[in-house]
Design a protein around this motif. Structure first.
Motif, PDB file in Angstrom:
ATOM      1  N   ILE A  54       0.824  -1.206   0.000  1.00  0.00           N
ATOM      2  CA  ILE A  54       0.000   0.000   0.000  1.00  0.00           C
ATOM      3  C   ILE A  54       0.858   1.256   0.000  1.00  0.00           C
ATOM      4  O   ILE A  54       0.664   2.159  -0.820  1.00  0.00           O
ATOM      5  N   ARG A  55       1.828   1.349   0.909  1.00  0.00           N
ATOM      6  CA  ARG A  55       2.612   2.582   1.040  1.00  0.00           C
ATOM      7  C   ARG A  55       3.685   2.725  -0.040  1.00  0.00           C
ATOM      8  O   ARG A  55       3.967   3.842  -0.484  1.00  0.00           O
ATOM      9  N   ASP A  56       4.308   1.636  -0.439  1.00  0.00           N
ATOM     10  CA  ASP A  56       5.428   1.754  -1.372  1.00  0.00           C
ATOM     11  C   ASP A  56       5.032   1.569  -2.826  1.00  0.00           C
ATOM     12  O   ASP A  56       5.473   2.308  -3.699  1.00  0.00           O
ATOM     13  N   LEU A  57       4.167   0.601  -3.118  1.00  0.00           N
ATOM     14  CA  LEU A  57       3.760   0.345  -4.503  1.00  0.00           C
ATOM     15  C   LEU A  57       2.439   0.996  -4.861  1.00  0.00           C
ATOM     16  O   LEU A  57       2.062   1.020  -6.035  1.00  0.00           O
ATOM     17  N   HIS A  58       1.724   1.476  -3.840  1.00  0.00           N
ATOM     18  CA  HIS A  58       0.391   2.056  -4.029  1.00  0.00           C
ATOM     19  C   HIS A  58      -0.547   1.060  -4.707  1.00  0.00           C
ATOM     20  O   HIS A  58      -1.353   1.399  -5.560  1.00  0.00           O
ATOM     21  N   ARG A  59      -0.379  -0.203  -4.283  1.00  0.00           N
ATOM     22  CA  ARG A  59      -1.232  -1.289  -4.753  1.00  0.00           C
ATOM     23  C   ARG A  59      -1.601  -2.157  -3.566  1.00  0.00           C
ATOM     24  O   ARG A  59      -0.978  -2.085  -2.510  1.00  0.00           O
ATOM     25  N   PHE A  60      -2.612  -2.984  -3.736  1.00  0.00           N
ATOM     26  CA  PHE A  60      -3.093  -3.874  -2.681  1.00  0.00           C
ATOM     27  C   PHE A  60      -2.923  -5.290  -3.194  1.00  0.00           C
ATOM     28  O   PHE A  60      -3.740  -5.780  -3.974  1.00  0.00           O
ATOM     29  N   VAL A  61      -1.823  -5.948  -2.794  1.00  0.00           N
ATOM     30  CA  VAL A  61      -1.495  -7.248  -3.365  1.00  0.00           C
ATOM     31  C   VAL A  61      -1.254  -8.261  -2.244  1.00  0.00           C
ATOM     32  O   VAL A  61      -1.158  -7.918  -1.068  1.00  0.00           O
ATOM     33  N   SER A  62      -1.156  -9.523  -2.629  1.00  0.00           N
ATOM     34  CA  SER A  62      -0.871 -10.588  -1.660  1.00  0.00           C
ATOM     35  C   SER A  62       0.609 -10.576  -1.289  1.00  0.00           C
ATOM     36  O   SER A  62       1.439  -9.987  -1.994  1.00  0.00           O
ATOM     37  N   GLY A  63       0.944 -11.272  -0.200  1.00  0.00           N
ATOM     38  CA  GLY A  63       2.333 -11.357   0.208  1.00  0.00           C
ATOM     39  C   GLY A  63       3.239 -11.947  -0.857  1.00  0.00           C
ATOM     40  O   GLY A  63       4.263 -11.343  -1.213  1.00  0.00           O
ATOM     41  N   PRO A  64       2.905 -13.142  -1.412  1.00  0.00           N
ATOM     42  CA  PRO A  64       3.754 -13.698  -2.467  1.00  0.00           C
ATOM     43  C   PRO A  64       3.844 -12.797  -3.699  1.00  0.00           C
ATOM     44  O   PRO A  64       4.906 -12.676  -4.315  1.00  0.00           O
ATOM     45  N   GLY A  65       2.724 -12.171  -4.076  1.00  0.00           N
ATOM     46  CA  GLY A  65       2.746 -11.256  -5.208  1.00  0.00           C
ATOM     47  C   GLY A  65       3.642 -10.061  -4.949  1.00  0.00           C
ATOM     48  O   GLY A  65       4.364  -9.591  -5.841  1.00  0.00           O
ATOM     49  N   TYR A  66       3.602  -9.564  -3.717  1.00  0.00           N
ATOM     50  CA  TYR A  66       4.454  -8.444  -3.319  1.00  0.00           C
ATOM     51  C   TYR A  66       5.923  -8.835  -3.398  1.00  0.00           C
ATOM     52  O   TYR A  66       6.756  -8.099  -3.950  1.00  0.00           O
ATOM     53  N   ALA A  67       6.262 -10.018  -2.884  1.00  0.00           N
ATOM     54  CA  ALA A  67       7.644 -10.493  -2.940  1.00  0.00           C
ATOM     55  C   ALA A  67       8.127 -10.619  -4.381  1.00  0.00           C
ATOM     56  O   ALA A  67       9.265 -10.247  -4.704  1.00  0.00           O
ATOM     57  N   ARG A  68       7.269 -11.127  -5.257  1.00  0.00           N
ATOM     58  CA  ARG A  68       7.654 -11.267  -6.668  1.00  0.00           C
ATOM     59  C   ARG A  68       7.887  -9.908  -7.316  1.00  0.00           C
ATOM     60  O   ARG A  68       8.835  -9.737  -8.108  1.00  0.00           O
ATOM     61  N   ARG A  69       7.032  -8.937  -7.005  1.00  0.00           N
ATOM     62  CA  ARG A  69       7.182  -7.597  -7.586  1.00  0.00           C
ATOM     63  C   ARG A  69       8.501  -6.955  -7.167  1.00  0.00           C
ATOM     64  O   ARG A  69       9.218  -6.372  -7.988  1.00  0.00           O
ATOM     65  N   LEU A  70       8.820  -7.027  -5.879  1.00  0.00           N
ATOM     66  CA  LEU A  70      10.055  -6.415  -5.400  1.00  0.00           C
ATOM     67  C   LEU A  70      11.277  -7.121  -5.971  1.00  0.00           C
ATOM     68  O   LEU A  70      12.277  -6.477  -6.321  1.00  0.00           O
ATOM     69  N   THR A  71      11.210  -8.436  -6.071  1.00  0.00           N
ATOM     70  CA  THR A  71      12.318  -9.196  -6.653  1.00  0.00           C
ATOM     71  C   THR A  71      12.516  -8.816  -8.119  1.00  0.00           C
ATOM     72  O   THR A  71      13.652  -8.590  -8.572  1.00  0.00           O
ATOM     73  N   ALA A  72      11.413  -8.743  -8.855  1.00  0.00           N
ATOM     74  CA  ALA A  72      11.506  -8.395 -10.281  1.00  0.00           C
ATOM     75  C   ALA A  72      12.057  -6.987 -10.468  1.00  0.00           C
ATOM     76  O   ALA A  72      12.855  -6.737 -11.380  1.00  0.00           O
ATOM     77  N   ALA A  73      11.660  -6.053  -9.602  1.00  0.00           N
ATOM     78  CA  ALA A  73      12.143  -4.673  -9.719  1.00  0.00           C
ATOM     79  C   ALA A  73      13.644  -4.598  -9.478  1.00  0.00           C
ATOM     80  O   ALA A  73      14.364  -3.875 -10.179  1.00  0.00           O
TER      81      ALA A  73
END
Length: 414
Positions: A54-73
């Motif tokens: 919410i605070r960093d990506l301004h999205r509402f995602v699941s934990g695994p989805g969040y981990a994948r996004r940060l890893t990909a970035a």
């Protein structure tokens, strides 16, 4: 074997990954992130429910989805992510001893960022008496069993704690087909108690502690004690989840001789997140137990700017209470404050806020800052100070401190 990099980051959770992405945009593959697990992402990787980003990506995602996004970035920015590797010690000031299935080597870095996170205390560290049956887990153990290994964890659970992570445990239990029958906390006021009861229908007992865990082979019940009356009663269950009660993963910071704060038990840092060792920085829940994943990620974004300034020849840092800094302290009912040092000309802390932990509940707290007997700031805040979650205070409260003065103490007015 020796390797030279511009920045070495230890820990592949939200803080480490976000720092890696921000730094690699400027330094490319000169940024090396070292993670002991086989995959990056940290705790969110096995926390399979919504509420992240919410605070960093301004999205509402699941934990695994969040981990994948940060890893990909981080990968897209050019950072090198090495998994299954353990930093076992320090070779010298900014040189790390790394062991992995690929062998042993020393990584020499221009700057080091420690982002090793925090962990929940297991049962032995909490000194809970009674039997020693199976079926007692921390939140992390529970989530790995359920979301990574798809294991059965029981049918009736008592959750010890009523913090944000406790409600995450409730969600995980429900996903595993285990009914949470009760939450218990020693605090007189539970974080999100009413909202949680509406959302999950789980009763919350405040002012209580687990006096004993019962069972041979498998948990059969827990004995709860009312801290106000001393009365006890027994609750049948086959699963106990111990949540909260966090401690930073500070072993590497401690063996490196970094100054640790007695309150947070993490490294002492200034507002740039510089530690007492020049060129070594810290970010995320290593600094204090414990904040949300997106708040840790914002730490990673913040520390990247400080690291780049250091590599460009800026201040070496060193949160040792001297060298031109003013120490920040807190007084009861506040238990710890972070950061612990402000420097003339230094940046504001992450999001312009000081972070504190309060032992009691205050609905509209009035916060005061005092230096050498003089009040340097005061503010009535519209948000509560409550046990079980980070309490944020505007940095402007201490911005008027005398750079040549003594420590600044932050506390609450009655």
């Amino acid at each position: 074997m020796n390797e030279h990099v511009r920045v070495a980051i230890v820990g592949g959770g939200p803080a480490g990954l976000t720092a890696a992405a921000a730094l690699a945009r400027h330094l490319g593959d000169g940024v090396l992130l070292i993670e002991r697990e086989q995959e990056t992402g940290g705790i969110p990787r096995h926390s399979d429910h919504l509420g992240y980003g919410i605070r960093d990506l301004h999205r509402f995602v699941s934990g695994p989805g969040y981990a994948r996004r940060l890893t990909a970035a981080a990968r897209a920015a050019g950072a090198r992510l090495e998994t299954g590797a353990m930093v076992t010690g320090w070779a010298c000031e900014r040189s790390l001893e790394v062991t992995s299935p690929r062998g042993r080597r020393v990584v020499h870095a221009g700057a080091v960022v420690l982002a090793t996170g925090a962990r929940e205390r297991p049962r032995p560290a909490r000194h809970i008496p009674g039997d020693r049956p199976d079926g007692v887990y921390t939140t992390g153990q529970l989530q790995q069993l359920v979301h990574l290994h798809h294991r059965d964890v029981g049918r009736r659970a008592v959750v010890v704690g009523a913090e944000l992570v406790s409600w995450s445990a409730v969600r995980t239990l429900r996903a595993a087909g285990c009914r949470p029958v009760l939450m218990t906390t020693a605090d007189a006021h539970a974080t999100l108690r009413r909202a949680g009861r509406v959302a999950f229908g789980v009763p919350v007992l405040t002012g209580t502690r687990v006096a004993a865990v019962n069972g041979h082979g498998r948990v059969t019940s827990v004995d709860l004690e009312d801290l106000r009356t001393g009365r006890r009663h027994r609750v049948p269950c086959d699963t106990v989840v111990l949540t909260g009660d966090w401690i930073p993963e500070h072993e590497l910071a401690r063996t490196g001789g970094l100054d640790l704060d007695a309150g947070t038990r993490g490294p002492r840092v200034d507002t740039a997140l510089a530690t007492s060792r020049p060129g070594v920085f810290a970010a995320g829940n290593l600094l204090h137990p414990v904040d949300t994943a997106d708040a840790a990620a914002l730490d990673g974004r913040h520390v990247a700017g400080a690291v780049l300034a250091y590599l460009a020849g800026g201040a070496a840092g060193g949160a040792d209470g001297g060298a031109g800094g003013v120490e920040l302290r807190c007084a009861a009912p506040l238990r710890w404050i972070a950061p612990q040092l402000i420097r003339p000309g230094g940046p504001a802390p992450v999001r312009g806020r000081l972070q504190l932990w309060c032992a009691t509940y205050r609905a509209f707290p009035r916060v005061v800052a005092v230096q050498d007997g003089r009040r340097v700031g005061a503010a009535r805040l519209p948000w509560p100070a409550a046990p079980g979650r980070v309490f944020r205070v505007p940095f402007t409260l201490v911005a008027g401190a005398d750079p040549a003065g003594g420590p600044v103490t932050v506390t609450l007015d009655r």
